[in-house]
Design an enzyme around this catalytic site. Structure first.
Site, mmCIF file in Angstrom:
data_model
loop_
_atom_site.group_PDB
_atom_site.id
_atom_site.type_symbol
_atom_site.label_atom_id
_atom_site.label_comp_id
_atom_site.label_asym_id
_atom_site.label_seq_id
_atom_site.Cartn_x
_atom_site.Cartn_y
_atom_site.Cartn_z
ATOM 1 N N ASP A 219 44.764 41.079 40.923
ATOM 2 C CA ASP A 219 45.102 39.664 40.762
ATOM 3 C C ASP A 219 44.914 38.886 42.061
ATOM 4 O O ASP A 219 44.889 39.462 43.143
ATOM 5 C CB ASP A 219 46.581 39.518 40.357
ATOM 6 C CG ASP A 219 46.852 39.996 38.943
ATOM 7 O OD1 ASP A 219 45.952 40.593 38.321
ATOM 8 O OD2 ASP A 219 47.989 39.782 38.460
ATOM 9 N N ASP A 220 44.854 37.564 41.897
ATOM 10 C CA ASP A 220 44.968 36.566 42.980
ATOM 11 C C ASP A 220 43.690 36.383 43.797
ATOM 12 O O ASP A 220 43.703 35.625 44.766
ATOM 13 C CB ASP A 220 46.142 36.876 43.925
ATOM 14 C CG ASP A 220 47.493 36.836 43.201
ATOM 15 O OD1 ASP A 220 47.511 36.420 42.024
ATOM 16 O OD2 ASP A 220 48.496 37.231 43.812
ATOM 17 N N HIS A 269 43.619 33.937 35.708
ATOM 18 C CA HIS A 269 44.959 34.022 36.306
ATOM 19 C C HIS A 269 45.465 32.611 36.636
ATOM 20 O O HIS A 269 46.155 32.412 37.634
ATOM 21 C CB HIS A 269 44.910 34.911 37.553
ATOM 22 C CG HIS A 269 46.243 35.385 38.044
ATOM 23 N ND1 HIS A 269 47.287 35.758 37.210
ATOM 24 C CD2 HIS A 269 46.715 35.566 39.319
ATOM 25 C CE1 HIS A 269 48.326 36.136 37.942
ATOM 26 N NE2 HIS A 269 48.013 36.016 39.220
ATOM 27 N N HIS A 273 47.937 29.009 40.030
ATOM 28 C CA HIS A 273 49.021 29.982 40.177
ATOM 29 C C HIS A 273 50.443 29.388 40.163
ATOM 30 O O HIS A 273 51.307 29.798 40.950
ATOM 31 C CB HIS A 273 48.813 30.800 41.475
ATOM 32 C CG HIS A 273 49.368 32.196 41.387
ATOM 33 N ND1 HIS A 273 50.689 32.508 41.678
ATOM 34 C CD2 HIS A 273 48.796 33.362 41.051
ATOM 35 C CE1 HIS A 273 50.890 33.812 41.527
ATOM 36 N NE2 HIS A 273 49.736 34.351 41.131
ATOM 37 N N HIS A 362 46.637 43.844 43.659
ATOM 38 C CA HIS A 362 46.167 42.534 44.118
ATOM 39 C C HIS A 362 45.017 42.664 45.106
ATOM 40 O O HIS A 362 45.089 43.469 46.024
ATOM 41 C CB HIS A 362 47.325 41.770 44.764
ATOM 42 C CG HIS A 362 48.467 41.516 43.826
ATOM 43 N ND1 HIS A 362 49.403 42.490 43.498
ATOM 44 C CD2 HIS A 362 48.797 40.416 43.107
ATOM 45 C CE1 HIS A 362 50.260 41.988 42.635
ATOM 46 N NE2 HIS A 362 49.927 40.733 42.370
HETATM 47 ZN ZN ZN Z 1 49.263 36.348 40.867
#
Ligand code: ZN
Length: 406
Positions: A219-220, A269, A273, A362
């Site tokens: 993620d991210d 995602h 955020h 991540h």
């Molecule tokens: Zn995230």
């Protein structure tokens, strides 16, 4: 008419409007010839693209029996592909050990052979399996009946050796046949572009079906760490699924494209955020803008969404589903964002992982060298336990959407 329409469609990138079936099937019209008698006398052949596979169909006036194509007696039907800058390549079907078999240059070609009726054989295989390349090909077909004697074949050649034809009258039962009798047909090997994937089943999941498959998710990103993650995945020979933040995509468009090209999956995602657990119209905007950013960068539209912070709710899930996405949580969480140390990340993942696991980690949002360093041991150990690493769409059984491009 067909070719100009396709060309315009590709040039303007307006293919999305075309129906899915039209976009994934091209060619395949039969080329027919007059029968010339003898064994394995084909009366038509066709060459089409069906999704990722080339489809070749041979028809005869008579049953195409296993005996006629017995490999041990030299029986085969070959399509010879001549492509610019490549040596001519024959892709042949024969019968051996009670099975139809596709062979090219002495090597098996992964694919399928079916016989919808006695007088018809249908081959399907991915062009790369036979080392064919994308683009036009001149093709012709050569059918040789099993047990065909050199003398017969030589006599037969007089009937179809192009400009050298003198008389077609004399021949008794040729056992080799060429289609077309003179010259070539044209075929095309299409490139396949993945434009999306199709969700189904539960609106939100935190693991896949049990079985020996697991999915790595990151993620991210995309971030400065992402290229190193991709290199490590390639080295280990496994894919992952990257839940990207929409507003980071346009500055890293080539990187996001390379995720897809490498066989990994790109997912949503959100745009920026935020905590979206309460849902509402703003959540829909977050979802839509992130997907639009991925689509602009890659031509691909995600079908998976992971809510930031894992903050989710019924309204958010239904909004994600309405945009063609499943909401995805996780079953394994090593808390790598807290940078607990590579050893801790590895041991937590190995302790929590089981069949159908969705492993959260991540590749962006902070220092990620521990997460990166943990990957090889996680992958090798779980492979050693018999697990296969797959993308999340594979794990959940979602088919991809594709279109054919020149
Ligand atoms: Zn995230």
């Amino acid at each position: 008419m067909r070719t100009p329409v396709v060309a315009v469609c590709v040039a303007l990138s307006l293919c999305f409007a075309a129906s899915a079936s039209a976009a994934t099937t091209q060619g395949g019209e039969p080329h027919t010839v007059k029968p010339e008698g003898g064994a394995l006398d084909l009366i038509s052949s066709s060459f089409g693209q069906r999704s990722r596979e080339l489809e070749i169909v041979y028809r005869s006036a008579e049953p195409i029996t296993p005996q006629l194509l017995a490999e041990v007696n030299g029986g085969q039907i070959c399509t010879i592909f001549e492509q610019a800058s490549l040596a001519a390549r024959a892709v042949c079907v024969t019968r051996a050990d009670g099975k139809w078999r596709i062979v090219s240059r002495g090597a098996r070609v992964e694919g399928s052979v079916s016989q919808p009726r006695e007088s018809e054989l249908r081959l399907r295989f991915e062009p790369a399996e036979a080392k064919l390349k994308v683009g036009l090909a001149d093709v012709y077909v050569k059918a040789t009946a099993a047990g065909c004697s050199a003398q017969q074949a030589k006599a037969a050649k007089v009937t179809w050796s192009g400009a050298k034809i003198i008389s077609a009258a004399v021949l008794a039962l040729p056992c080799e046949h060429r289609l077309p009798r003179v010259g070539n047909y044209q075929a095309r090997v299409w490139d396949v572009a993945v434009t999306g994937c199709r969700r189904s089943g539960a609106g939100q999941v935190s693991r896949g079906p049990s079985g020996k498959r697991v999915a790595l998710t990151y993620d991210d990103g995309p971030s400065t760490y992402t290229p190193a993650f991709l290199r490590e995945l390639r080295r280990l020979g496994v894919p992952a699924t990257f839940f990207v933040i929409g507003q980071q995509v346009s500055a890293n468009a080539a990187l996001v494209r390379s995720i897809l090209r490498s066989g990994s999956m790109v997912a949503n995602h959100s745009w920026s955020h935020p905590d979206m657990g309460a849902g509402g119209a703003a959540a829909s905007t977050q979802l839509r803008e992130a997907n639009a950013a991925v689509r602009r960068a890659t031509g691909f539209t995600p079908c998976l969404f992971r809510p930031p912070y894992g903050s989710t709710g019924a309204d958010l899930v239904s909004r994600a589903n309405a945009q063609g996405m499943t909401s995805v949580l996780w079953s394994v969480d090593p808390l790598d964002w807290r940078t607990p140390g590579t050893g801790s990340i590895v041991s937590t993942v190995l302790r929590q992982a089981s069949g159908g696991a969705i492993i959260l980690s991540h590749d962006g949002g902070g220092p990620r060298s521990q997460t990166l360093a943990a990957m090889p041991q996680i992958v090798r150990t779980l492979k050693g336990r018999g697990y296969k690493f797959v993308t999340l769409t594979d794990l959940l059984g979602y088919p991809e959407r594709i279109k054919l491009v020149k």
